[in-house]
Design an enzyme around this catalytic site. Structure first.
Site, PDB file in Angstrom:
ATOM      1  N   ALA A  74       4.376  29.053  -9.582  1.00 49.43           N
ATOM      2  CA  ALA A  74       3.745  29.872  -8.553  1.00 49.43           C
ATOM      3  C   ALA A  74       4.825  30.306  -7.568  1.00 49.43           C
ATOM      4  O   ALA A  74       5.881  29.670  -7.479  1.00 49.43           O
ATOM      5  CB  ALA A  74       2.681  29.042  -7.838  1.00 49.43           C
ATOM      6  N   GLY A 110       3.174  26.484 -12.368  1.00 53.22           N
ATOM      7  CA  GLY A 110       2.268  27.515 -12.861  1.00 53.22           C
ATOM      8  C   GLY A 110       2.792  28.189 -14.127  1.00 53.22           C
ATOM      9  O   GLY A 110       2.015  28.766 -14.894  1.00 53.22           O
ATOM     10  N   GLU A 169       1.668  25.939 -16.818  1.00 51.72           N
ATOM     11  CA  GLU A 169       0.199  26.053 -16.858  1.00 51.72           C
ATOM     12  C   GLU A 169      -0.217  27.352 -17.556  1.00 51.72           C
ATOM     13  O   GLU A 169      -1.175  27.380 -18.325  1.00 51.72           O
ATOM     14  CB  GLU A 169      -0.359  25.995 -15.431  1.00 51.72           C
ATOM     15  CG  GLU A 169      -0.205  24.598 -14.831  1.00 51.72           C
ATOM     16  CD  GLU A 169      -0.565  24.532 -13.369  1.00 51.72           C
ATOM     17  OE1 GLU A 169       0.051  25.287 -12.573  1.00 51.72           O
ATOM     18  OE2 GLU A 169      -1.451  23.742 -13.002  1.00 51.72           O
ATOM     19  N   GLU A 205       5.478  20.016  -9.335  1.00 51.84           N
ATOM     20  CA  GLU A 205       4.791  20.240  -8.047  1.00 51.84           C
ATOM     21  C   GLU A 205       4.909  19.071  -7.081  1.00 51.84           C
ATOM     22  O   GLU A 205       4.995  19.273  -5.870  1.00 51.84           O
ATOM     23  CB  GLU A 205       3.304  20.557  -8.288  1.00 51.84           C
ATOM     24  CG  GLU A 205       3.037  21.928  -8.877  1.00 51.84           C
ATOM     25  CD  GLU A 205       3.056  21.939 -10.404  1.00 51.84           C
ATOM     26  OE1 GLU A 205       3.612  20.994 -11.008  1.00 51.84           O
ATOM     27  OE2 GLU A 205       2.528  22.900 -10.979  1.00 51.84           O
TER      28      GLU A 205
END
Ligand code: 3H9
Length: 703
Positions: free
Chosen positions: A59, A104, A107, A127
């Protein structure tokens, strides 16, 4: 389609390329761009690949700050919805992973139906290092692919996984040795027309009793990731994957993610992530300043620091000369280096061949004969100004005219060393931290006459050496040790006033410091500060209270761990225990200071020591010794064991609130006198409702 995601075709295989340099972060527009492909009728399968040097690195971390600043806890980053669209697509999607698929990014790859990974790539859920947990299904999909134990390890530990391990764990389906895109397109052709395999529907790896795994992970996290909330939240989220249906697990993950996102810990860790990169961008060094290329280095002094510094160069592949005065000292230095490398090999950090290669880069010498080869010479001799000046004047004659002459001094005057040469513009401080081959900080000290080129070279070199280089100004102790002085002074005063040695160390350890201040002194060697205090004649200043105990301990030959005695007594394994002899010294010093012992709680210990750091930090900022609060924060996080989840001393003070900090400092001034006079900058910012982090920006805007 968004320009952040480019589309092309290879026959019936659509290829989506994420185009968001430098690391293809999932900035606004990227996830939407990926999701848009679903409607295209001409393609039968899709390959998702990253443009440039990497797949998606996660992200966009900068977006998190906007979310928390807006204070909207309900509105999450919303990535999972987009990933669902990919996963629910009727056409198979193959992720082609090179570089790093982190957070992300992984993911996204796991929401695809198949994954092909380049042999040199890495995947991970880092994270927790940002005080977060995976927030787009990572804690739910990873256990379905890799199994519960591996998912717990990756989500709570945050360490990346290489291709072979990812394949063995089931995170990816294939590893491509050659052309990644071709391998992914081939796989897409094989699966085209078949029903996509959806990760959310996989169940085989979830069955079984995982209570033991969760309990062990929690225990490990409490020990190794002391005081951190994110690892425990990550474990809880993976537990939800086992215990709840997928959609409920996703909701649990989202709630835990939001808790972490709005925590002070996460804000501090994100500050540290960007801070480490920001310190490399020094406003006073113009971007186009040419840095000199360092091809060969030389180190003078093969003691603990010199030997460690030589290892740092060798580890970075830079040949280095290591000079000592006599053969015995040189042999001792080289033997220590070899022993350190052998320990690393034993621990599996690198192979015996790598060790030999590195040793081969270190050339032990007894004369300056080969010094003309070096582009930079680092002096790491005994800490004494006269000796260092002598060494610098000698280095000035034996080194090439263009060579940089650097000192590893931790306190002494860089300008005085520059004056001992005919090239003060080439003289700079490179203050490494012990053990030099382990500690990440490199405090780079500019003198009055140090040129921008020399500064730029030292900063570039820090990066090459794998260090966090922070440029600071010249004063006694520079930034790190100048602040450490008041911090350790207060620790001693607290003991004189009645706190137990163990209580002081315990309070700061609980605060999150890697070690308490007194135990740190024992580790570093109490004699170092003692000699410096003598060199500067501190005891002669009777206008302020001087700490008494450490000098007394040094006079008794108690230098800390190296002599087996300091604040504590040490056994052969260097385990510390209480020493009643020290109690007697403390009692004498207390009497000499005219004090009566009183009860002192942990909160006072923390305020007295940490606010001493902050107050000195504020002076350092206003004097311009550090350019920005973030420079101080990174020095403390990477070099002094300050907890990263508190962001550094200046960031921590901002989170407490500068008005509150100021009021406490002013109280201490009333009680303890002028050593505690609040720094004018602290007073000013407290009055204005400002922050140290914001002050830099305002000052720049004003300038
Ligand atoms: C996440 O994904 C949460 C999810 O669960 C989703 C929730 C919904 N964002 O490090 P470098 C910048 S959390 C924004 O020097 P390298 C970086 O600041 C995220 N910016 O390169 C730098 O900018 P500048 C999980 C980012 O080759 C530039 O890119 N992901 C991001 O040494 C180059 O970076 C991570 O934690 C980002 N995500 O290392 C990965 N990443 O040039 C964090 C980098 O202006 N990133 N930047 O200074 C890394 O670990 C390293 O950057 C990486 C590349 C290994 C990727």
């Amino acid at each position: 389609m968004s320009e952040l995601v480019l589309k092309s075709c290879q026959g019936a295989v659509g290829v989506l390329t994420v185009n968001n340099p430098p690391v293809n972060a999932l900035s606004p527009g990227v996830p939407e761009g990926i999701a848009e492909f679903a409607g295209d009728g001409t393609i039968e399968a899709v390959v998702l690949i990253g443009g440039g040097r990497t797949f998606i690195a996660g992200a966009d971390i900068r977006e998190f700050g906007k979310l928390t600043a807006a204070g909207d806890r309900e509105r999450g980053p919303g990535l999972e919805g987009v990933l669902e669209k990919i996963e629910n697509s009727g056409k198979p999607v193959v992720a082609a992973i090179h570089g790093t698929a982190f957070g992300g990014g992984l993911e996204t790859a796991m929401a695809c139906h198949y994954r092909v990974m380049a042999a040199g790539a890495q995947v991970g859920q880092p994270e927790v290092k940002l005080g977060l947990i995976p927030g787009a299904g990572g804690t739910q999909r990873l256990p379905r692919l890799a199994g519960v134990a591996k998912a717990v390890e990756m989500c709570a530990g945050g360490e990346p996984v290489k291709a072979a391990e990812a394949l063995a764990a089931g995170i990816v389906d294939r590893v491509a040795e050659g052309d990644l895109l071709a391998a992914a397109v081939e796989m897409a052709r094989e699966v085209a027309g078949k029903a996509p395999r959806r990760t959310r529907e996989l169940k085989e790896k979830l069955g079984g009793d995982w209570e033991g795994v969760f309990a062990a992970a929690r225990e490990g996290a409490r020990k190794k990731q002391r005081n951190l909330i994110a690892p425990l939240a990550a474990i809880e989220a993976v537990e939800a994957a086992v215990k709840l249906p997928f959609d409920e697990g996703i909701r649990r993950e989202a709630a835990l993610f939001q808790d972490c996102l709005f925590s002070e810990q996460s804000k501090a860790l994100i500050h540290v992530f960007f801070g480490e990169r920001e310190v490399a961008k020094v406003p006073e060094i113009p971007k186009d300043t040419a840095a000199m290329e360092v091809k060969t280095a030389a180190v003078v002094g093969a003691g603990t620091m010199g030997g460690g510094i030589a290892m740092v160069f060798a580890n970075a592949g830079i040949p280095v000369l290591l000079k000592e005065m006599d053969a015995e000292a040189l042999e001792r230095g080289m033997a220590t280096i070899r022993r350190n490398y052998e320990n690393s090999v034993k621990k599996g950090r690198f192979s015996p061949e790598t060790m030999e290669q590195r040793l081969g880069l270190i050339r032990p010498v007894l004369t300056f004969d080969a010094f003309h080869e070096a582009d930079i010479v680092i002096e790491a001799v005994y800490e004494g100004l006269e000796l260092k000046k002598k060494v610098f004047s000698e280095l000035n004659t034996v080194s090439r005219r263009e060579a940089i002459l650097a000192s590893n001094t931790s306190t002494l005057d860089i300008d005085a060393l520059g004056e001992a040469t005919s090239r003060p513009e080439k003289v700079i401080g490179t203050h490494f931290f012990s053990p030099a081959n382990v500690m990440r900080l490199l405090e780079i000290v500019k003198g009055q006459k140090t040129s921008k080129e020399t500064m730029a070279t030292a900063m570039a070199l820090a990066k090459r050496l794998g260090k966090v280089g922070v440029l600071v100004g010249n004063c006694r102790g520079f930034v790190g040790n100048r602040m450490f002085g008041p911090y350790r002074r207060e620790a001693q005063f607290l003991v004189e006033e009645g706190a137990a040695v163990e209580a002081v160390d315990e309070a700061l350890y609980e605060f999150g410091m890697a070690m308490g201040p007194l135990a740190t002194g024992d580790l570093a060697g109490l004699d170092v500060g003692w000699r410096i205090r003598k060199e500067f004649g501190d005891a002669a200043d009777t206008s302020v209270r001087q700490p008494l105990i450490e000098d007394r301990l040094c006079e008794m030959g108690r230098f800390g761990q190296k002599t087996g005695e300091g604040w504590y007594r040490y056994d052969v394994q260097r385990r510390a225990s209480h020493d009643e002899k020290v109690d007697r010294v403390i009692a004498e010093c207390r009497k000499q200071a005219g004090l009566t012992a009183r009860a002192i709680g942990a909160a006072e210990i923390v305020d007295r020591t940490i606010y001493a750091l902050v107050n000195e930090g504020a002076r350092i900022l206003e004097e311009g010794i550090a350019g920005r609060a973030v420079d101080i924060d990174m020095i403390y996080v990477t070099g002094y064991g300050f907890p990263a989840y508190r962001g550094g001393p200046m960031w921590y003070a901002d989170t407490v609130g500068l008005r509150k900090v100021y009021e406490r400092v002013a109280e201490f001034e009333k009680e303890h006198g002028r050593l505690w006079t609040p720094a004018p900058l602290l007073k000013q910012l407290a009055a204005e409702g400002g922050t140290f982090a914001g002050w830099r920006a305002e000052r720049r805007a004003a300038g």
